[in-house]
Design an enzyme around this catalytic site. Structure first.
Site, PDB file in Angstrom:
ATOM      1  N   CYS A 105     -21.581  -6.228   5.261  1.00 34.03           N
ATOM      2  CA  CYS A 105     -21.368  -7.304   4.202  1.00 34.03           C
ATOM      3  C   CYS A 105     -21.752  -8.674   4.712  1.00 34.03           C
ATOM      4  O   CYS A 105     -21.147  -9.148   5.596  1.00 34.03           O
ATOM      5  CB  CYS A 105     -19.979  -7.114   3.617  1.00 34.03           C
ATOM      6  N   CYS A 128     -21.582 -11.275  -5.172  1.00 29.77           N
ATOM      7  CA  CYS A 128     -22.270 -10.431  -4.735  1.00 29.77           C
ATOM      8  C   CYS A 128     -23.861 -10.535  -5.009  1.00 29.77           C
ATOM      9  O   CYS A 128     -24.770  -9.745  -4.245  1.00 29.77           O
ATOM     10  CB  CYS A 128     -22.001  -8.833  -5.075  1.00 29.77           C
ATOM     11  N   CYS A 177     -13.613   4.293   8.493  1.00 29.55           N
ATOM     12  CA  CYS A 177     -14.898   3.852   8.394  1.00 29.55           C
ATOM     13  C   CYS A 177     -15.048   2.207   8.162  1.00 29.55           C
ATOM     14  O   CYS A 177     -14.210   1.954   7.156  1.00 29.55           O
ATOM     15  CB  CYS A 177     -15.582   4.602   7.689  1.00 29.55           C
ATOM     16  N   ASP A 201       0.826  -1.221  -0.053  1.00 29.66           N
ATOM     17  CA  ASP A 201       0.081   0.105   0.012  1.00 29.66           C
ATOM     18  C   ASP A 201       0.813   1.511   0.108  1.00 29.66           C
ATOM     19  O   ASP A 201       0.387   2.252   0.418  1.00 29.66           O
ATOM     20  CB  ASP A 201      -0.764  -0.009   1.212  1.00 29.66           C
ATOM     21  N   CYS A 219     -24.126   2.989   3.178  1.00 25.34           N
ATOM     22  CA  CYS A 219     -23.143   3.964   3.205  1.00 25.34           C
ATOM     23  C   CYS A 219     -23.675   5.317   3.965  1.00 25.34           C
ATOM     24  O   CYS A 219     -24.599   5.707   3.220  1.00 25.34           O
ATOM     25  CB  CYS A 219     -22.487   3.960   1.992  1.00 25.34           C
ATOM     26  N   CYS A 251     -27.492  -8.628  -3.806  1.00 26.14           N
ATOM     27  CA  CYS A 251     -27.138  -8.028  -2.615  1.00 26.14           C
ATOM     28  C   CYS A 251     -26.756  -6.367  -2.713  1.00 26.14           C
ATOM     29  O   CYS A 251     -26.023  -6.051  -3.589  1.00 26.14           O
ATOM     30  CB  CYS A 251     -26.073  -8.481  -1.565  1.00 26.14           C
TER      31      CYS A 251
END
Length: 308
Positions: A244, A184, A237, A130, A194, A187
């Site tokens: 999920c 996914c 956050c 990263d 959010c 969903c």
């Protein structure tokens, strides 16, 4: 040693070092990601993260980062905590509970690189955590470690998404894994949950609307347009991950360096509002939270407190 045997040995050693999983993909130009990244930047979804505009070509082609690169070894490291903060307090993203992941993972990657060199001789390669223009999630997805979900995080059926992603890019030809399918389905839990509507459409997150952006990346004042929307988050956050369904399979990590200072988990809102420089240095001595410095953290606390 043949490619198949070496590839398997690398995965076995990665497991021994504590990585959740390891996948390998061919080092090549990321054709599908190129137009997506260009569109995202053109729409200014990176906000004030100007560094995202740099090294566009390198982000898409690992051979520009490592001479003669042939393979991208992607690795996942679990950070899901056993215990979380008390209810009703100001919230810190789980990834920042313990020691800064950059340092923890870098040392593991160095060990893995040394293992490869010990097995076959000197290898030209670089470790990435990263901290360079590498599209981590794209490579992990290509390596079969999961799929990129509607919240733009890498998701894995067995373990969810509470893990770090890192890479070793090497000039070795190895056996390449194949991507997994998207699970996914219909969903929309992450999109619906959010607080700032940062997931503007399935699989697209406007980084400049994300709570993590406001509380970590943004150096200026938090805009009044998100007044009352930060949901008590003061560093990062986890909302789109917490809701999920795949994260019901998350299991606590086994890395002592990711264990939080116990004081962090028990801090009340009053404790946060009265935090001193000395307390900040003790609790976040080696944490990624130091990125905001105490002044940044206080800015976030004041914004959340005064904009209910």
């Amino acid at each position: 040693m043949n490619r198949s045997m070496l590839s398997q040995q690398i995965k076995t050693e990665a497991k021994r070092l504590g990585f959740l999983s390891c996948g390998i993909s061919k080092a090549e130009f990321l054709e599908e990601e190129a137009p997506r990244l260009e569109h995202w930047l053109n729409k200014n979804m990176h906000g004030e993260m100007g560094y995202m505009e740099n090294h566009f070509d390198k982000r898409l082609d690992p051979r520009l980062l490592v001479d003669g690169a042939k393979s991208v070894i992607s690795l996942l490291l679990n950070y899901y905590p056993e215990n979380v903060q008390i209810e009703g307090t100001y919230k810190v993203s789980k990834y920042a509970y313990g020691n800064d992941y950059h340092h923890v993972i870098k040392s593991k990657l160095r060990e893995l690189q040394e293992f490869i060199s010990a097995e076959i001789g000197e290898v030209n390669g670089r470790a990435f955590v990263d901290s360079a223009p590498v599209l981590d999630k794209a490579w992990a997805s290509k390596s079969g470690l999961g799929w990129i979900g509607k919240n733009s995080n890498l998701l894995t059926q067995q373990v969810g998404s509470f893990y770090f992603i890192a890479e070793l890019i090497v000039d070795l030809e190895l056996v390449y894994d194949t991507p997994v399918t998207d699970h996914c389905g219909t969903c929309t839990a992450c999109i619906d949950a959010c607080p700032t509507n940062a997931i503007v459409e399935p699989y697209v997150v406007d980084g400049s609307k994300c709570i993590s952006y406001f509380t970590i990346e943004l150096k200026n004042e938090i805009p009044s347009s998100v007044k009352g929307m930060l949901d008590d988050w003061i560093f990062g956050c986890d909302v789109c991950q917490d809701v999920c369904p795949w994260n019901r399979f998350s299991k606590p990590h086994q890395e002592p360096l990711f264990d939080p200072n116990p004081k962090l988990l028990s801090m009340s809102k009053k404790d946060w509002e009265e935090i001193t420089d000395d307390v900040f240095k003790i609790i976040f001595k080696k944490s990624a939270v130091k990125r905001t410095k105490l002044t940044g953290l206080k800015r976030n606390i004041d914004f959340v407190k005064n904009t209910k």
